[in-house]
Design a protein around this motif. Structure first.
Motif, PDB file in Angstrom:
ATOM      1  N   TRP A 133     -25.822   2.303  24.911  1.00 52.69           N
ATOM      2  CA  TRP A 133     -24.557   2.129  24.195  1.00 52.69           C
ATOM      3  C   TRP A 133     -24.593   3.019  22.971  1.00 52.69           C
ATOM      4  CZ3 TRP A 133     -20.221  -1.430  23.640  1.00 52.69           C
ATOM      5  CH2 TRP A 133     -19.660  -1.457  22.375  1.00 52.69           C
ATOM      6  N   SER A 134     -23.491   3.702  22.702  1.00 53.45           N
ATOM      7  CA  SER A 134     -23.350   4.413  21.426  1.00 53.45           C
ATOM      8  C   SER A 134     -21.886   4.373  21.026  1.00 53.45           C
ATOM      9  CB  SER A 134     -23.839   5.865  21.536  1.00 53.45           C
ATOM     10  OG  SER A 134     -23.056   6.600  22.447  1.00 53.45           O
ATOM     11  N   SER A 135     -21.649   4.317  19.735  1.00 56.19           N
ATOM     12  CA  SER A 135     -20.277   4.323  19.237  1.00 56.19           C
ATOM     13  C   SER A 135     -20.249   4.987  17.870  1.00 56.19           C
ATOM     14  CB  SER A 135     -19.704   2.899  19.146  1.00 56.19           C
ATOM     15  OG  SER A 135     -20.444   2.107  18.233  1.00 56.19           O
ATOM     16  N   GLN A 136     -19.143   5.596  17.607  1.00 58.93           N
ATOM     17  CA  GLN A 136     -18.903   6.197  16.296  1.00 58.93           C
ATOM     18  C   GLN A 136     -17.456   5.870  15.943  1.00 58.93           C
ATOM     19  OE1 GLN A 136     -17.951  10.573  15.273  1.00 58.93           O
ATOM     20  NE2 GLN A 136     -20.175  10.427  15.059  1.00 58.93           N
ATOM     21  N   TRP A 137     -17.258   5.262  14.808  1.00 61.89           N
ATOM     22  CA  TRP A 137     -15.896   4.903  14.478  1.00 61.89           C
ATOM     23  C   TRP A 137     -15.669   4.930  12.974  1.00 61.89           C
ATOM     24  CZ3 TRP A 137     -14.767  -0.020  12.194  1.00 61.89           C
ATOM     25  CH2 TRP A 137     -15.858  -0.879  12.081  1.00 61.89           C
ATOM     26  N   LYS A 138     -14.409   5.042  12.633  1.00 63.52           N
ATOM     27  CA  LYS A 138     -14.014   5.218  11.246  1.00 63.52           C
ATOM     28  C   LYS A 138     -12.849   4.285  10.938  1.00 63.52           C
ATOM     29  CE  LYS A 138     -13.207   9.036   7.998  1.00 63.52           C
ATOM     30  NZ  LYS A 138     -13.042  10.498   7.905  1.00 63.52           N
ATOM     31  N   LEU A 139     -12.951   3.576   9.829  1.00 61.06           N
ATOM     32  CA  LEU A 139     -11.896   2.683   9.361  1.00 61.06           C
ATOM     33  C   LEU A 139     -11.380   3.226   8.035  1.00 61.06           C
ATOM     34  CD1 LEU A 139     -10.320   0.007   9.667  1.00 61.06           C
ATOM     35  CD2 LEU A 139     -12.202  -1.145   8.501  1.00 61.06           C
ATOM     36  N   GLN A 140     -10.075   3.478   7.972  1.00 61.99           N
ATOM     37  CA  GLN A 140      -9.479   4.082   6.789  1.00 61.99           C
ATOM     38  C   GLN A 140      -8.269   3.278   6.319  1.00 61.99           C
ATOM     39  OE1 GLN A 140      -8.956   7.992   8.859  1.00 61.99           O
ATOM     40  NE2 GLN A 140      -9.780   8.846   6.961  1.00 61.99           N
ATOM     41  N   GLY A 141      -7.951   3.437   5.037  1.00 66.83           N
ATOM     42  CA  GLY A 141      -6.715   2.886   4.500  1.00 66.83           C
ATOM     43  C   GLY A 141      -6.870   1.476   3.958  1.00 66.83           C
ATOM     44  N   ARG A 142      -5.718   0.841   3.704  1.00 68.97           N
ATOM     45  CA  ARG A 142      -5.695  -0.516   3.160  1.00 68.97           C
ATOM     46  C   ARG A 142      -5.107  -1.445   4.214  1.00 68.97           C
ATOM     47  NH1 ARG A 142      -2.730  -1.514  -2.475  1.00 68.97           N
ATOM     48  NH2 ARG A 142      -4.083   0.277  -2.942  1.00 68.97           N
ATOM     49  N   ALA A 143      -5.977  -2.141   4.900  1.00 74.70           N
ATOM     50  CA  ALA A 143      -5.539  -3.030   5.972  1.00 74.70           C
ATOM     51  C   ALA A 143      -4.822  -4.243   5.404  1.00 74.70           C
ATOM     52  CB  ALA A 143      -6.737  -3.483   6.802  1.00 74.70           C
ATOM     53  N   ALA A 144      -3.835  -4.728   6.163  1.00 76.97           N
ATOM     54  CA  ALA A 144      -3.081  -5.903   5.744  1.00 76.97           C
ATOM     55  C   ALA A 144      -3.986  -7.122   5.711  1.00 76.97           C
ATOM     56  CB  ALA A 144      -1.911  -6.132   6.693  1.00 76.97           C
ATOM     57  N   ALA A 145      -3.631  -8.071   4.842  1.00 76.58           N
ATOM     58  CA  ALA A 145      -4.404  -9.298   4.725  1.00 76.58           C
ATOM     59  C   ALA A 145      -4.330 -10.077   6.038  1.00 76.58           C
ATOM     60  CB  ALA A 145      -3.882 -10.140   3.572  1.00 76.58           C
TER      61      ALA A 145
ATOM     62  N   ALA B 175       0.838  -1.205   0.000  1.00 78.26           N
ATOM     63  CA  ALA B 175       0.000   0.000   0.000  1.00 78.26           C
ATOM     64  C   ALA B 175       0.865   1.243   0.000  1.00 78.26           C
ATOM     65  CB  ALA B 175      -0.909   0.007   1.216  1.00 78.26           C
ATOM     66  N   PRO B 176       0.457   2.293  -0.718  1.00 75.73           N
ATOM     67  CA  PRO B 176       1.206   3.556  -0.676  1.00 75.73           C
ATOM     68  C   PRO B 176       1.084   4.202   0.694  1.00 75.73           C
ATOM     69  CG  PRO B 176      -0.868   3.838  -1.845  1.00 75.73           C
ATOM     70  CD  PRO B 176      -0.727   2.363  -1.595  1.00 75.73           C
ATOM     71  N   ALA B 177       1.959   5.149   0.976  1.00 73.48           N
ATOM     72  CA  ALA B 177       1.951   5.810   2.277  1.00 73.48           C
ATOM     73  C   ALA B 177       0.610   6.468   2.564  1.00 73.48           C
ATOM     74  CB  ALA B 177       3.070   6.844   2.339  1.00 73.48           C
ATOM     75  N   SER B 178      -0.046   6.928   1.526  1.00 73.25           N
ATOM     76  CA  SER B 178      -1.330   7.599   1.701  1.00 73.25           C
ATOM     77  C   SER B 178      -2.441   6.639   2.090  1.00 73.25           C
ATOM     78  CB  SER B 178      -1.725   8.325   0.411  1.00 73.25           C
ATOM     79  OG  SER B 178      -1.832   7.395  -0.663  1.00 73.25           O
ATOM     80  N   ALA B 179      -2.203   5.336   2.002  1.00 74.94           N
ATOM     81  CA  ALA B 179      -3.231   4.345   2.307  1.00 74.94           C
ATOM     82  C   ALA B 179      -2.975   3.650   3.642  1.00 74.94           C
ATOM     83  CB  ALA B 179      -3.316   3.314   1.188  1.00 74.94           C
ATOM     84  N   GLY B 180      -2.233   4.292   4.543  1.00 78.46           N
ATOM     85  CA  GLY B 180      -1.988   3.711   5.855  1.00 78.46           C
ATOM     86  C   GLY B 180      -3.289   3.434   6.587  1.00 78.46           C
ATOM     87  N   ALA B 181      -3.419   2.237   7.159  1.00 80.20           N
ATOM     88  CA  ALA B 181      -4.668   1.825   7.784  1.00 80.20           C
ATOM     89  C   ALA B 181      -4.745   2.330   9.232  1.00 80.20           C
ATOM     90  CB  ALA B 181      -4.802   0.310   7.753  1.00 80.20           C
ATOM     91  N   SER B 182      -5.936   2.758   9.635  1.00 81.20           N
ATOM     92  CA  SER B 182      -6.138   3.240  11.005  1.00 81.20           C
ATOM     93  C   SER B 182      -7.603   3.119  11.390  1.00 81.20           C
ATOM     94  CB  SER B 182      -5.694   4.698  11.127  1.00 81.20           C
ATOM     95  OG  SER B 182      -6.520   5.539  10.331  1.00 81.20           O
ATOM     96  N   VAL B 183      -7.820   3.111  12.692  1.00 83.23           N
ATOM     97  CA  VAL B 183      -9.169   3.114  13.256  1.00 83.23           C
ATOM     98  C   VAL B 183      -9.258   4.263  14.241  1.00 83.23           C
ATOM     99  CG1 VAL B 183     -10.812   1.885  14.707  1.00 83.23           C
ATOM    100  CG2 VAL B 183      -9.542   0.649  12.964  1.00 83.23           C
ATOM    101  N   SER B 184     -10.336   5.009  14.193  1.00 86.76           N
ATOM    102  CA  SER B 184     -10.563   6.083  15.150  1.00 86.76           C
ATOM    103  C   SER B 184     -12.039   6.115  15.512  1.00 86.76           C
ATOM    104  CB  SER B 184     -10.133   7.435  14.570  1.00 86.76           C
ATOM    105  OG  SER B 184     -10.873   7.728  13.397  1.00 86.76           O
ATOM    106  N   GLY B 185     -12.332   6.615  16.701  1.00 84.84           N
ATOM    107  CA  GLY B 185     -13.718   6.715  17.125  1.00 84.84           C
ATOM    108  C   GLY B 185     -13.851   6.574  18.622  1.00 84.84           C
ATOM    109  N   PHE B 186     -15.068   6.267  19.088  1.00 87.39           N
ATOM    110  CA  PHE B 186     -15.309   6.163  20.521  1.00 87.39           C
ATOM    111  C   PHE B 186     -16.402   5.155  20.808  1.00 87.39           C
ATOM    112  CE2 PHE B 186     -18.327   9.478  19.212  1.00 87.39           C
ATOM    113  CZ  PHE B 186     -19.494   9.054  19.840  1.00 87.39           C
ATOM    114  N   VAL B 187     -16.380   4.649  22.038  1.00 84.95           N
ATOM    115  CA  VAL B 187     -17.457   3.842  22.610  1.00 84.95           C
ATOM    116  C   VAL B 187     -17.944   4.569  23.852  1.00 84.95           C
ATOM    117  CG1 VAL B 187     -18.085   1.662  23.690  1.00 84.95           C
ATOM    118  CG2 VAL B 187     -16.485   1.679  21.773  1.00 84.95           C
ATOM    119  N   GLN B 188     -19.249   4.747  23.979  1.00 80.63           N
ATOM    120  CA  GLN B 188     -19.830   5.459  25.112  1.00 80.63           C
ATOM    121  C   GLN B 188     -20.888   4.583  25.771  1.00 80.63           C
ATOM    122  OE1 GLN B 188     -20.677   9.704  24.554  1.00 80.63           O
ATOM    123  NE2 GLN B 188     -22.688   9.360  25.473  1.00 80.63           N
ATOM    124  N   LEU B 189     -20.833   4.461  27.113  1.00 81.24           N
ATOM    125  CA  LEU B 189     -21.714   3.571  27.848  1.00 81.24           C
ATOM    126  C   LEU B 189     -22.330   4.272  29.050  1.00 81.24           C
ATOM    127  CD1 LEU B 189     -19.335   0.494  28.004  1.00 81.24           C
ATOM    128  CD2 LEU B 189     -21.443   0.554  26.705  1.00 81.24           C
TER     129      LEU B 189
END
Length: 494
Positions: free
Chosen positions: A297-309, A256-270
């Motif tokens: 329960w509430s959550s908001q999260w974002k998955l970005q990039g190209r995750a490894a196999a 994956a190119p550098a611009s496609a680095g995989a990450s997760v962000s967000g929150f869980v609220q209880l």
């Protein structure tokens, strides 16, 4: 039996995981459903009382509770405490607790007609007609008798017993400079509560939760009653809520190119609460019981990039562990509930898809175990979870699935009673490139699809027998549940 109990300053956690989207794995919801048939008459001594279920009072430790030897006495106030406990030998030292006025918020039993709501005494009476307590000490003359064989110890967390103690005195060894040393053996709540009844919900105080971050980029916030707030998001949270925010990288595909680095962000609220119920009116043991957790329960999260196999099982990345041991007062009896929660990110990918997707999930939940005489233990699993509109970009061909989930357990006195694993997820697949939002706006060049859903699994454990119910031979599964719904999809040219 005689109960020796001590309340501690732990206000309460926890948390337990969630359940199905708008569904229930069982119609049972609590003690009302756990009740035996209506023609089953109580066989106790006819003095059953309805005990109030509430959070343990904060402030100076108050005297313990005592129930008389023989099993027909009612819990009363006492000045005894567990000074120390040795788990290896079962020996405990019982001492007299520091004297001091009990907080006015301490409940013993629900008010009855013709009695004051704060004391349980008849109007104009100097003593309670039920307990004979003196207005000066709040105890009966027998409540402070020395510990004896047959007494039951139901203690909040104490030295050597970080999860509290529920045990019966089998031998009085003798006096020491710290108190009376005794030998103990395990026992059950039915030996403490006898033929009484209790049914209530206690909100978990988020300030009582201990958090262990397992990776960088994790923050914890909470807001409690009294206007106390903590953490970067504390000022934004409704009272009684706790929140975990995560912003972390996950393994990226090697090509994956550098611009496609995989990450997760967000929150869980209880906003969790403990549910406890007990019905001892059956006489020889509980007629019904319930232990579980419910809340929002509430959550908001974002998955970005190209995750490894991922090969084999999906890659699970725990990012925080939470623990709490709330003490709830069942009348004057302290019951220690242990709650544990591990939040994790899970990614399953083929290494070819680059995506940018966000999901909001909100709902309520209830999970636990319900007991009914003649029926045994039944899993309780209910929820109404919904996902809100999302936006997504999926590039290239392949598949990916990302989850922000939780492993949770709830039990009594350090023993796990119910465990559950709940994982709301996003799943995407594409053979080209598509940009879409759930409001219907799309830019398509190939077939693609995006789904929301959740997975749920869990078990009831043998330790639920602490209620005094019969043992079951194996774990009782909550059942492996999965619900999935289409979010957005399309095809080029449509």
């Amino acid at each position: 039996m005689r109960l020796l109990a001590r309340r501690l300053l732990l206000p309460g956690l926890t948390t337990l995981a969630l359940t199905a989207t708008g569904c229930s794995s069982t119609p049972h919801t609590g003690l009302a459903d756990a009740a035996a048939p209506a023609n089953l008459a109580p066989t106790g001594d006819g003095t059953s009382q309805q005990l109030e279920v509430a959070a343990a009072p904060q402030g100076t430790p108050t005297p313990a509770a005592v129930a008389r030897v023989g099993g027909k006495g009612k819990p009363e106030q006492s000045s005894l405490k567990v000074a120390s406990y040795d788990q290896a030998t079962g020996r405990a030292v019982i001492a007299r607790a520091p004297q001091g006025p009990a907080p006015s918020s301490t409940p013993s039993r629900k008010p009855e007609p013709g009695k004051s709501s704060d004391t349980g005494k008849s109007p104009g009476s100097g003593k309670s007609p039920e307990t004979g307590k003196s207005p000066d000490t709040g105890t009966s003359p027998d409540a402070d008798k020395p510990v004896a064989v047959g007494d039951v110890i139901a203690s909040a967390p104490a030295p050597g017993a970080p999860n509290g103690l529920l045990a019966k005195v089998t031998e009085v060894v003798g006096k020491t400079d710290r108190g009376t040393e005794v030998k103990t053996a395990s026992t059950t709540l039915s030996s403490v509560l006898n033929d009484d009844k209790a049914d209530g919900k206690v909100p978990v105080d988020p300030s009582s939760v201990t958090v262990e971050p397992l990776m960088k980029g994790v923050t914890f916030s909470w807001a409690k009653s009294g206007g106390v707030k903590f953490g970067p998001q504390g000022a934004k949270l409704p009272l009684g809520n706790l929140r975990l925010d995560v912003n972390a990288a996950v393994d990226t595909a090697p090509d994956a190119p550098a611009s496609a680095g995989a990450s997760v962000s967000g929150f869980v609220q209880l906003a969790p609460q403990v549910e406890f119920a007990y019905d001892g009116s059956g006489g020889s043991g509980p007629r019904g019981a319930f232990l579980g957790m419910s809340g929002d329960w509430s959550s908001q999260w974002k998955l970005q990039g190209r995750a490894a196999a991922s090969t084999g099982a999906p890659k699970r990345i725990p990012f925080a562990k939470l623990h709490s041991a709330p003490v709830i007062q069942v009348g004057p009896v302290p019951v220690v509930v242990n709650l544990d929660l591990t939040c994790y990110v899970q990614v399953e990918a083929d290494g070819r898809v680059t995506l940018d997707v966000q999901q909001d999930v909100k709902g309520d939940f209830k999970v636990g175990g319900s007991y009914a005489l003649g029926k045994g233990w039944t899993p309780v699993s209910q929820s109404n979870v919904k996902s809100t509109p999302v936006t997504a970009t999926v590039t290239a061909s392949g598949k990916v699935k990302g989850a922000l989930g939780a492993e949770a357990s709830v039990g009594l006195y350090g023993a796990v009673g119910v465990s559950a694993d709940f994982a709301p997820y996003l799943r995407g697949e594409a053979d080209a490139k598509a940009t879409a939002s759930s409001d219907g706006k799309t830019s398509l060049s190939g077939a693609w699809a995006l789904y929301g859903g959740f997975d749920l699994s869990g078990n009831l454990h043998l330790q639920l027998s602490l209620f005094g119910t019969p043992l079951f031979e194996r774990k009782i599964p909550l059942g492996s549940l999965n619900r999935e719904w289409a979010l957005v999809s399309g095809h080029a040219g449509r």
